[in-house]
Write a protein that holds these residues in place. Structure first.
Motif, PDB file in Angstrom:
ATOM      1  N   ASP A   1       0.936  -1.355  -0.124  1.00 44.65           N
ATOM      2  CA  ASP A   1      -0.007  -0.032   0.020  1.00 44.65           C
ATOM      3  C   ASP A   1       1.061   1.204  -0.018  1.00 44.65           C
ATOM      4  O   ASP A   1       2.116   1.084   0.184  1.00 44.65           O
ATOM      5  CB  ASP A   1      -0.932  -0.274   1.041  1.00 44.65           C
ATOM      6  CG  ASP A   1      -0.403  -0.073   2.534  1.00 44.65           C
ATOM      7  OD1 ASP A   1       0.802   0.567   2.667  1.00 44.65           O
ATOM      8  OD2 ASP A   1      -0.996  -0.778   3.423  1.00 44.65           O
ATOM      9  N   ALA A   2       0.231   2.366  -0.174  1.00 46.32           N
ATOM     10  CA  ALA A   2       1.253   3.512  -0.261  1.00 46.32           C
ATOM     11  C   ALA A   2       1.986   3.729   0.970  1.00 46.32           C
ATOM     12  O   ALA A   2       3.159   4.385   0.774  1.00 46.32           O
ATOM     13  CB  ALA A   2      -0.043   4.902  -0.178  1.00 46.32           C
ATOM     14  N   TYR A   3       1.407   3.564   2.242  1.00 42.27           N
ATOM     15  CA  TYR A   3       2.368   3.728   3.322  1.00 42.27           C
ATOM     16  C   TYR A   3       3.776   3.039   3.231  1.00 42.27           C
ATOM     17  O   TYR A   3       4.794   3.453   3.487  1.00 42.27           O
ATOM     18  CB  TYR A   3       1.670   3.340   4.685  1.00 42.27           C
ATOM     19  CG  TYR A   3       2.446   3.459   5.976  1.00 42.27           C
ATOM     20  CD1 TYR A   3       2.654   4.684   6.305  1.00 42.27           C
ATOM     21  CD2 TYR A   3       2.851   2.346   6.500  1.00 42.27           C
ATOM     22  CE1 TYR A   3       3.568   4.685   7.674  1.00 42.27           C
ATOM     23  CE2 TYR A   3       3.420   2.158   7.597  1.00 42.27           C
ATOM     24  CZ  TYR A   3       3.836   3.428   8.310  1.00 42.27           C
ATOM     25  OH  TYR A   3       4.682   3.612   9.345  1.00 42.27           O
ATOM     26  N   GLN A   4       3.319   1.675   2.945  1.00 45.51           N
ATOM     27  CA  GLN A   4       4.578   0.742   2.948  1.00 45.51           C
ATOM     28  C   GLN A   4       5.552   1.283   1.754  1.00 45.51           C
ATOM     29  O   GLN A   4       6.594   0.784   1.807  1.00 45.51           O
ATOM     30  CB  GLN A   4       4.144  -0.858   2.490  1.00 45.51           C
ATOM     31  CG  GLN A   4       3.035  -1.319   3.774  1.00 45.51           C
ATOM     32  CD  GLN A   4       2.338  -2.627   3.242  1.00 45.51           C
ATOM     33  OE1 GLN A   4       1.824  -2.440   2.177  1.00 45.51           O
ATOM     34  NE2 GLN A   4       2.263  -3.484   4.091  1.00 45.51           N
TER      35      GLN A   4
ATOM     36  N   ASP B   1      -4.890   6.994  -9.320  1.00 44.71           N
ATOM     37  CA  ASP B   1      -4.138   7.764  -8.474  1.00 44.71           C
ATOM     38  C   ASP B   1      -2.954   7.124  -7.939  1.00 44.71           C
ATOM     39  O   ASP B   1      -2.082   7.772  -8.047  1.00 44.71           O
ATOM     40  CB  ASP B   1      -5.057   8.454  -7.295  1.00 44.71           C
ATOM     41  CG  ASP B   1      -6.016   9.461  -7.520  1.00 44.71           C
ATOM     42  OD1 ASP B   1      -6.012   9.906  -8.762  1.00 44.71           O
ATOM     43  OD2 ASP B   1      -6.952   9.596  -6.716  1.00 44.71           O
ATOM     44  N   TYR B   2      -3.104   5.991  -7.890  1.00 43.87           N
ATOM     45  CA  TYR B   2      -2.184   5.104  -7.370  1.00 43.87           C
ATOM     46  C   TYR B   2      -1.213   4.764  -8.399  1.00 43.87           C
ATOM     47  O   TYR B   2       0.113   5.049  -8.192  1.00 43.87           O
ATOM     48  CB  TYR B   2      -2.432   3.771  -6.793  1.00 43.87           C
ATOM     49  CG  TYR B   2      -1.642   3.019  -5.686  1.00 43.87           C
ATOM     50  CD1 TYR B   2      -0.974   3.602  -4.769  1.00 43.87           C
ATOM     51  CD2 TYR B   2      -1.527   1.652  -5.752  1.00 43.87           C
ATOM     52  CE1 TYR B   2      -0.155   3.152  -3.841  1.00 43.87           C
ATOM     53  CE2 TYR B   2      -0.410   0.966  -4.950  1.00 43.87           C
ATOM     54  CZ  TYR B   2       0.033   1.602  -4.073  1.00 43.87           C
ATOM     55  OH  TYR B   2       0.700   1.013  -3.100  1.00 43.87           O
TER      56      TYR B   2
ATOM     57  N   GLU C   1      -4.524  -0.769   2.595  1.00 43.26           N
ATOM     58  CA  GLU C   1      -5.188   0.221   3.494  1.00 43.26           C
ATOM     59  C   GLU C   1      -4.696   1.587   2.332  1.00 43.26           C
ATOM     60  O   GLU C   1      -4.096   2.031   1.711  1.00 43.26           O
ATOM     61  CB  GLU C   1      -4.421   0.733   4.545  1.00 43.26           C
ATOM     62  CG  GLU C   1      -4.739  -0.330   5.619  1.00 43.26           C
ATOM     63  CD  GLU C   1      -6.131  -0.617   6.028  1.00 43.26           C
ATOM     64  OE1 GLU C   1      -6.641   0.394   6.297  1.00 43.26           O
ATOM     65  OE2 GLU C   1      -6.740  -1.546   5.909  1.00 43.26           O
ATOM     66  N   GLY C   2      -5.921   2.380   2.381  1.00 42.42           N
ATOM     67  CA  GLY C   2      -6.131   3.823   1.569  1.00 42.42           C
ATOM     68  C   GLY C   2      -6.343   3.671  -0.046  1.00 42.42           C
ATOM     69  O   GLY C   2      -6.365   4.694  -0.478  1.00 42.42           O
TER      70      GLY C   2
ATOM     71  N   ASP D   1      -8.060   2.058  -3.496  1.00 40.52           N
ATOM     72  CA  ASP D   1      -9.255   1.851  -3.951  1.00 40.52           C
ATOM     73  C   ASP D   1      -9.914   0.479  -3.693  1.00 40.52           C
ATOM     74  O   ASP D   1      -9.070  -0.433  -3.687  1.00 40.52           O
ATOM     75  CB  ASP D   1      -9.283   1.869  -5.746  1.00 40.52           C
ATOM     76  CG  ASP D   1      -9.259   3.041  -6.175  1.00 40.52           C
ATOM     77  OD1 ASP D   1      -8.810   4.339  -5.474  1.00 40.52           O
ATOM     78  OD2 ASP D   1      -9.024   3.124  -7.472  1.00 40.52           O
ATOM     79  N   ASP D   2     -10.964   0.340  -3.150  1.00 37.41           N
ATOM     80  CA  ASP D   2     -11.649  -0.797  -2.682  1.00 37.41           C
ATOM     81  C   ASP D   2     -10.989  -1.721  -1.851  1.00 37.41           C
ATOM     82  O   ASP D   2     -11.033  -2.703  -1.655  1.00 37.41           O
ATOM     83  CB  ASP D   2     -11.953  -1.498  -3.910  1.00 37.41           C
ATOM     84  CG  ASP D   2     -12.962  -2.957  -3.782  1.00 37.41           C
ATOM     85  OD1 ASP D   2     -13.908  -2.516  -3.253  1.00 37.41           O
ATOM     86  OD2 ASP D   2     -12.713  -4.044  -4.365  1.00 37.41           O
ATOM     87  N   SER D   3     -10.372  -0.920  -0.717  1.00 33.44           N
ATOM     88  CA  SER D   3      -9.615  -1.599   0.188  1.00 33.44           C
ATOM     89  C   SER D   3     -10.504  -2.285   1.236  1.00 33.44           C
ATOM     90  O   SER D   3     -10.073  -2.959   2.022  1.00 33.44           O
ATOM     91  CB  SER D   3      -8.599  -0.478   0.922  1.00 33.44           C
ATOM     92  OG  SER D   3      -9.177   0.405   1.633  1.00 33.44           O
ATOM     93  N   ARG D   4     -11.631  -1.719   1.710  1.00 35.24           N
ATOM     94  CA  ARG D   4     -12.635  -2.493   2.450  1.00 35.24           C
ATOM     95  C   ARG D   4     -13.548  -3.631   2.102  1.00 35.24           C
ATOM     96  O   ARG D   4     -14.136  -3.916   2.994  1.00 35.24           O
ATOM     97  CB  ARG D   4     -13.624  -1.180   3.286  1.00 35.24           C
ATOM     98  CG  ARG D   4     -12.767   0.172   3.740  1.00 35.24           C
ATOM     99  CD  ARG D   4     -11.974  -0.512   4.991  1.00 35.24           C
ATOM    100  NE  ARG D   4     -11.283   0.755   5.546  1.00 35.24           N
ATOM    101  CZ  ARG D   4     -10.309   0.723   6.226  1.00 35.24           C
ATOM    102  NH1 ARG D   4      -9.980  -0.472   6.689  1.00 35.24           N
ATOM    103  NH2 ARG D   4      -9.721   1.728   6.678  1.00 35.24           N
TER     104      ARG D   4
END
Length: 176
Positions: A19-22, A49-50, A169-170, A172-175
């Motif tokens: 994910d972006a944090y990683q 965006d990613y 996390e954060g 598209d469609d992460s949930r």
């Protein structure tokens, strides 16, 4: 991994499903940035965006499962989107451009400057995938595919619940 590059045993480092944090943490702590990041990417999970963020960082993106739910590993989700092979919008584009639905999805991925890695064991499908390079999508097609992504936003491969680990996390469609 960096020692493998320095020793000449590998030329590049690649990552998958960060994910972006990683990715940001890796950028801060690594001296050799990854050359490529592979993650789920298809017309139903566009993560624009990613993808743009990676391109700005100089990290190539490889789309796995570029044909979405065509991978039998994921099975068909009850109430989920239709297969890309049966999607009306994708079929309209395919007919207009003289391509197959699979070729449209692959051409879309390549038009975004991502690499696509479709899987097949069938010679005729391998040839069909290769010929996607000749499927010339126009701006109107790309706009229609963008609308498909908003309509059917779906991640097919998310083991978060089964692993009890928060993944993607954060994004598209992460949930789901």
């Amino acid at each position: 991994m960096e020692n493998l590059v320095r020793s000449g045993k590998v030329r590049f480092i690649g990552i998958s499903n960060f994910d972006a944090y990683q990715v940001s943490t890796l950028q801060i702590n690594a001296t050799i940035k990854p050359a490529v990041h592979q993650f789920e990417l298809h017309p139903y999970l566009q993560q624009s965006d990613y993808v743009d963020w990676h391109q700005a960082l100089g990290i190539s993106v490889t789309a796995y499962s570029p044909l979405a739910s065509a991978n039998p590993t994921y099975g068909h989700r009850l109430g989920g989107p239709p297969s890309l092979f049966d999607n009306e919008e994708i079929t309209t584009i395919a007919e207009r451009r003289g391509c197959t639905n699979a070729q449209v999805a692959l051409a879309w991925g390549m038009a975004r400057e991502t690499s696509v890695i479709p899987k097949s064991q069938h010679a005729e499908r391998i040839v069909e995938n290769w010929e996607s390079r000749r499927c010339n999508l126009q701006k109107v097609d790309l706009q229609l595919i963008a609308a498909v992504g908003k309509k059917y936003l779906t991640r097919f491969n998310n083991p978060s619940k089964g692993w009890d680990v928060p993944l993607y996390e954060g994004l598209d469609d992460s949930r789901i």
